[in-house]
Design an enzyme around this catalytic site. Sequence first.
Site, PDB file in Angstrom:
ATOM      1  N   CYS A   2       0.829  -1.215   0.000  1.00 48.66           N
ATOM      2  CA  CYS A   2       0.000   0.000   0.000  1.00 48.66           C
ATOM      3  C   CYS A   2       0.860   1.261   0.000  1.00 48.66           C
ATOM      4  O   CYS A   2       1.967   1.261   0.535  1.00 48.66           O
ATOM      5  CB  CYS A   2      -0.856   0.025   1.236  1.00 48.66           C
ATOM      6  SG  CYS A   2      -1.930  -1.401   1.395  1.00 48.66           S
ATOM      7  N   ARG A  27       5.590  -0.153  -5.910  1.00 51.58           N
ATOM      8  CA  ARG A  27       5.516  -0.930  -4.664  1.00 51.58           C
ATOM      9  C   ARG A  27       4.580  -2.124  -4.801  1.00 51.58           C
ATOM     10  O   ARG A  27       4.599  -3.011  -3.956  1.00 51.58           O
ATOM     11  CB  ARG A  27       5.006  -0.035  -3.531  1.00 51.58           C
ATOM     12  CG  ARG A  27       5.999   1.054  -3.156  1.00 51.58           C
ATOM     13  CD  ARG A  27       5.339   2.094  -2.290  1.00 51.58           C
ATOM     14  NE  ARG A  27       4.964   1.565  -0.989  1.00 51.58           N
ATOM     15  CZ  ARG A  27       5.642   1.760   0.119  1.00 51.58           C
ATOM     16  NH1 ARG A  27       6.749   2.443   0.093  1.00 51.58           N
ATOM     17  NH2 ARG A  27       5.226   1.278   1.266  1.00 51.58           N
ATOM     18  N   TRP A  75      -2.908  -2.748  -1.546  1.00 49.82           N
ATOM     19  CA  TRP A  75      -2.471  -4.122  -1.813  1.00 49.82           C
ATOM     20  C   TRP A  75      -3.255  -4.970  -0.824  1.00 49.82           C
ATOM     21  O   TRP A  75      -3.055  -4.866   0.389  1.00 49.82           O
ATOM     22  CB  TRP A  75      -0.976  -4.234  -1.580  1.00 49.82           C
ATOM     23  CG  TRP A  75      -0.344  -5.514  -2.030  1.00 49.82           C
ATOM     24  CD1 TRP A  75       0.039  -5.829  -3.307  1.00 49.82           C
ATOM     25  CD2 TRP A  75      -0.003  -6.644  -1.225  1.00 49.82           C
ATOM     26  NE1 TRP A  75       0.597  -7.084  -3.333  1.00 49.82           N
ATOM     27  CE2 TRP A  75       0.575  -7.610  -2.071  1.00 49.82           C
ATOM     28  CE3 TRP A  75      -0.135  -6.940   0.129  1.00 49.82           C
ATOM     29  CZ2 TRP A  75       1.027  -8.837  -1.620  1.00 49.82           C
ATOM     30  CZ3 TRP A  75       0.306  -8.163   0.590  1.00 49.82           C
ATOM     31  CH2 TRP A  75       0.894  -9.102  -0.282  1.00 49.82           C
ATOM     32  N   ASN A 100      -2.021   2.220   5.651  1.00 46.01           N
ATOM     33  CA  ASN A 100      -1.149   1.094   5.279  1.00 46.01           C
ATOM     34  C   ASN A 100      -0.956   0.248   6.536  1.00 46.01           C
ATOM     35  O   ASN A 100      -0.844   0.801   7.632  1.00 46.01           O
ATOM     36  CB  ASN A 100       0.239   1.582   4.856  1.00 46.01           C
ATOM     37  CG  ASN A 100       0.216   2.327   3.549  1.00 46.01           C
ATOM     38  OD1 ASN A 100      -0.808   2.393   2.881  1.00 46.01           O
ATOM     39  ND2 ASN A 100       1.361   2.894   3.187  1.00 46.01           N
ATOM     40  N   GLY A 101      -0.851  -1.061   6.362  1.00 41.30           N
ATOM     41  CA  GLY A 101      -0.604  -1.915   7.524  1.00 41.30           C
ATOM     42  C   GLY A 101      -1.815  -2.762   7.853  1.00 41.30           C
ATOM     43  O   GLY A 101      -2.735  -2.905   7.040  1.00 41.30           O
ATOM     44  N   GLU A 483      19.271 -16.792  -6.410  1.00 42.97           N
ATOM     45  CA  GLU A 483      18.818 -15.450  -6.799  1.00 42.97           C
ATOM     46  C   GLU A 483      18.399 -15.441  -8.276  1.00 42.97           C
ATOM     47  O   GLU A 483      17.404 -14.813  -8.646  1.00 42.97           O
ATOM     48  CB  GLU A 483      19.933 -14.436  -6.507  1.00 42.97           C
ATOM     49  CG  GLU A 483      19.665 -13.010  -6.930  1.00 42.97           C
ATOM     50  CD  GLU A 483      18.417 -12.382  -6.324  1.00 42.97           C
ATOM     51  OE1 GLU A 483      17.843 -12.924  -5.368  1.00 42.97           O
ATOM     52  OE2 GLU A 483      17.991 -11.335  -6.849  1.00 42.97           O
ATOM     53  N   LYS A 487      14.670 -14.445  -9.553  1.00 46.05           N
ATOM     54  CA  LYS A 487      14.408 -13.394 -10.553  1.00 46.05           C
ATOM     55  C   LYS A 487      13.504 -13.936 -11.663  1.00 46.05           C
ATOM     56  O   LYS A 487      12.562 -13.277 -12.084  1.00 46.05           O
ATOM     57  CB  LYS A 487      15.708 -12.879 -11.196  1.00 46.05           C
ATOM     58  CG  LYS A 487      16.578 -11.990 -10.354  1.00 46.05           C
ATOM     59  CD  LYS A 487      16.115 -10.573 -10.205  1.00 46.05           C
ATOM     60  CE  LYS A 487      15.257 -10.378  -9.003  1.00 46.05           C
ATOM     61  NZ  LYS A 487      15.777 -10.379  -7.692  1.00 46.05           N
ATOM     62  N   GLU A 490       9.960 -14.422 -10.352  1.00 47.34           N
ATOM     63  CA  GLU A 490       9.270 -13.164 -10.043  1.00 47.34           C
ATOM     64  C   GLU A 490       8.730 -12.472 -11.281  1.00 47.34           C
ATOM     65  O   GLU A 490       7.607 -11.983 -11.276  1.00 47.34           O
ATOM     66  CB  GLU A 490      10.241 -12.184  -9.353  1.00 47.34           C
ATOM     67  CG  GLU A 490      10.505 -12.467  -7.912  1.00 47.34           C
ATOM     68  CD  GLU A 490      11.503 -11.476  -7.318  1.00 47.34           C
ATOM     69  OE1 GLU A 490      11.232 -10.962  -6.233  1.00 47.34           O
ATOM     70  OE2 GLU A 490      12.556 -11.208  -7.942  1.00 47.34           O
ATOM     71  N   HIS A 506      20.564 -36.106  -5.713  1.00 49.80           N
ATOM     72  CA  HIS A 506      19.676 -36.450  -4.596  1.00 49.80           C
ATOM     73  C   HIS A 506      18.243 -36.029  -4.872  1.00 49.80           C
ATOM     74  O   HIS A 506      17.491 -35.783  -3.932  1.00 49.80           O
ATOM     75  CB  HIS A 506      20.197 -35.811  -3.310  1.00 49.80           C
ATOM     76  CG  HIS A 506      21.572 -36.286  -2.950  1.00 49.80           C
ATOM     77  ND1 HIS A 506      21.821 -37.567  -2.519  1.00 49.80           N
ATOM     78  CD2 HIS A 506      22.777 -35.660  -3.024  1.00 49.80           C
ATOM     79  CE1 HIS A 506      23.122 -37.713  -2.314  1.00 49.80           C
ATOM     80  NE2 HIS A 506      23.723 -36.568  -2.622  1.00 49.80           N
ATOM     81  N   LYS A 605       7.013  -4.251  -3.591  1.00 49.77           N
ATOM     82  CA  LYS A 605       8.414  -3.863  -3.433  1.00 49.77           C
ATOM     83  C   LYS A 605       8.812  -3.844  -1.967  1.00 49.77           C
ATOM     84  O   LYS A 605       9.891  -4.255  -1.595  1.00 49.77           O
ATOM     85  CB  LYS A 605       8.610  -2.466  -4.044  1.00 49.77           C
ATOM     86  CG  LYS A 605      10.023  -1.941  -3.971  1.00 49.77           C
ATOM     87  CD  LYS A 605      10.886  -2.648  -4.960  1.00 49.77           C
ATOM     88  CE  LYS A 605      12.348  -2.355  -4.789  1.00 49.77           C
ATOM     89  NZ  LYS A 605      13.166  -3.341  -5.493  1.00 49.77           N
TER      90      LYS A 605
HETATM   91  C1  G6P Z   1      10.037  -7.957  -1.331  1.00 51.45           C
HETATM   92  C2  G6P Z   1      10.687  -7.461  -2.612  1.00 51.45           C
HETATM   93  C3  G6P Z   1      12.045  -8.130  -2.791  1.00 51.45           C
HETATM   94  C4  G6P Z   1      12.906  -7.904  -1.558  1.00 51.45           C
HETATM   95  C5  G6P Z   1      12.198  -8.357  -0.275  1.00 51.45           C
HETATM   96  C6  G6P Z   1      12.951  -7.906   0.966  1.00 51.45           C
HETATM   97  O1  G6P Z   1       9.710  -9.298  -1.464  1.00 51.45           O
HETATM   98  O2  G6P Z   1       9.866  -7.736  -3.728  1.00 51.45           O
HETATM   99  O3  G6P Z   1      12.683  -7.583  -3.914  1.00 51.45           O
HETATM  100  O4  G6P Z   1      14.084  -8.611  -1.700  1.00 51.45           O
HETATM  101  O5  G6P Z   1      10.894  -7.760  -0.211  1.00 51.45           O
HETATM  102  O6  G6P Z   1      12.938  -6.510   1.023  1.00 51.45           O
HETATM  103  P1  G6P Z   1      14.028  -5.615   1.725  1.00 51.45           P
HETATM  104  O7  G6P Z   1      13.570  -4.195   1.478  1.00 51.45           O
HETATM  105  O8  G6P Z   1      13.973  -5.968   3.188  1.00 51.45           O
HETATM  106  O9  G6P Z   1      15.340  -5.906   1.117  1.00 51.45           O
END
Ligand code: G6P
Length: 610
Positions: A2, A27, A75, A100-101, A483, A487, A490, A506, A605
Site C-alpha cells: 500500500c 511498490r 495491496w 497502510n498496515g 537469486e 528473478k 518473479e 539427490h 516492493k
Molecule cells: C520484497 C521485494 C524483494 C525484496 C524483499 C525484501 O519481497 O519484492 O525484492 O528482496 O521484499 O525486502 P528488503 O527491502 O527488506 O530488502
Amino acid sequence: MCGIVAALAARNVQGILLEGLKRLEYRGYDSAGMAVLDRAGALARRRALGKVAALEEKLTEDALKGHIGIAHTRWATHGKPSEANAHPHVAGRRLALVHNGIIENYEPLKRDLEAEGVVFDSETDTEVVAHLLERAFDAHGDLLAAVQATLARIDGAYALAVMHVEAPREIVGARKGSPLVVGVGIDENFLASDTLALLQVTDRFVYLQEGDVVRLSDAHGIEIFADGEPAERDVHTFEHGDGAASRGEYRHFMLKEIHEQPAVIAATLEGRLSGSHVLESSFGVGAKALFARVRQIHIVACGTSYHAGLVARYWLEKLAGIPTTVEVASEYRYREVVVPENTLFVTLSQSGETADTLAALRYAKGRAAGYLGALAICNVPGSSLTRESDLALMTQAGPEIGVASTKAFTTQLVALLLLTLALRRERGDARETALVQALRGLPALLEQALEMDGPIAELSEAFAEKHHALFLGRGTQFPIALEGALKLKEISYIHAEAYPAGELKHGPLALVDADMPVIAVAPNDELLEKLKSNLQEVRARGGELFVFADAQVGLTAADDLRVLHVPQIDEVLAPILYTLPLQLLSYHVAVLKGTDVDQPRNLAKSVTVE
Ligand code: G6P
C-alpha cells in the site's frame, strides 16, 4: 504494498496526488483512490480497481478539485481487491482515511461498532478505524485529539492520513510499524509512505519515528507529537535527485537499474576504502571496538536480501573465520534462537521497512544476553531498520523502482564484503590489499559483463516457451543460482528452482529432460572440476545446458551446451559479477513473455506487513 500520498496546499492537489500515486506504483498494488475536500467543503472521492491509470481515467471524466486531499494505492490484505475495499474509506461523509498496515484487533472493534448500528461498506480493517475516528472527532471536536484517542484503541501496524470536513485545513498522520514521511514544501506540506512519491514537489523530508503523530495545518505548518508531547524532528534533504524516478532511455526500470550497477557499486565503495584497507568508520561510531569483540554472526533478511546474506556466510567463515548463520526473518523471529556470547546481529534490507526483518531486530534486542549489537546494511537513510540498529552501513544504490531487486542486491554484496574484511583479525595483510584492489576494479568488470546483454537477449528465446528451469551453482555461486531462479520466477512466472550442484543426484536429476533448461554459473574457482562433473550428469540425461563461465574453464559449446563467457575475476568477487547475466536473462525472458516487468503480479516492493 500500500502507498499513501496526502497534500495540504494553496493550489489544486489532484495532480500532485495522482503523480504521487504513479510514483508509488512500483511498490505493487491492486486498486487506487483519492479524496479531496472541495471548495464547498464537501468530501469528494474517486476509486478504481486495477491500475492508477484506471483512476486517472475516472478523474479525467470527473475531476476532483480541492486544496487538501489524501490518496492511496491498496495491496489487498483484508478483503479482496475491489472498488469498495479501495481507500480512502469514508465515515459519515465527513471523514476520509487512508491506511497502510494491518489492524490486528479490528474484529472485536467492528463487532462493537455494528452493535451500535454502524453499517460497513467494505470488508477492510481500515474502515473500522474510519468509524472510530469519526466518533472520536464528535467526542473531542478536534482531529488531532481524535487520532490520538483512536490510536490508543488499535493494535497492529499502521501509517495513516486522515481529514475531516469540520477541520478543513488540517491533515493528521501517524505511523507505527509502517513508514510515513512528511514532505516539507513552501507554504504547502505533504505526507507520503515513500519519499519518491513527493520528489516532484519537494526534496526536503522529515522521517517520522515510530509512534509519531503529525498534524499539517495552515495555522501551524508541521507539528509532530510523540507520546502526546510536541517533538522535534530534523529536516533531511533528499540527495539522489529526481532522475531515479524516471526510466530515462530504458524500456523498464529493471533494465535501467541493472545498468546502473557499475556506478552504484562505485558509489557504495566511495569513502570506505583507504589505500589498501577497509575503514571501520564506514560502519558508524564505535564499530571498531564492537567488531573486535565479535565471535559469531546472525544474519537475518527476506527475499533477495536473504540471498545476499547466504553469500556473506561463505565469505565471513572463509576469510574472517567467524561462525555465521543466515536465516529468513519470518522464521528467526518466531524461533527460540540460541545466541552464543558476542554475537553480532546483522539485518540486510533494501527498504529498511520490511515488517519481518524489523520484527526480528526487535526480537533480537529483546534477548540481549548474547547479542553484542545490531548492524543494518540498508539502502534507505532514515528507515526504521537503520534508526533502530546500533550501527548502519548504507548501500548507495539510489532508489530502486523495479519490484525485482537488482542493484540493491549487488550493493548489499559489496557492503557485506566490506564487513567481512573489516572483521578479519589479520587487518592490512596482503589478502586484504588484493581484495581491496579487486573491489576497486569491480565497476569496470561489471561494465564488461553488461556487454553480454545482446547475446543473453538471444539466448532468452530458448526459455520463453518453457514452464520450468533449474539453476545450479556451488559455493558462493549457490546463492547466486537461488537469486537467478528467484528473478526468473518473479518476473517471467516460469517455475524455477536452484540447487547446489552437488545435490543434483539427490532428487532434481529426476526432473531433467529436454524440456527442462538447466542454467549453471561456473567461475574459475576451486569447485570448478566438481561442477563440470555435475554438468556431465545433466548432459547424460538429455538436459539442455546454459552455462555462464569464465573463458579459462575450457567448456566447449555443443548442441546441448550453450556457453556464455563472463569476464575473468577474483573468485571471491565472482558472485557479484555472475549475478548480472542472470538478471539480464530473467529480464529478457520476461520481455519476451510480455509480463509486467517492473510490477509483477501479486508482488510488492516493500513488504510492510507480516
Ligand atoms: C520484497 C521485494 C524483494 C525484496 C524483499 C525484501 O519481497 O519484492 O525484492 O528482496 O521484499 O525486502 P528488503 O527491502 O527488506 O530488502
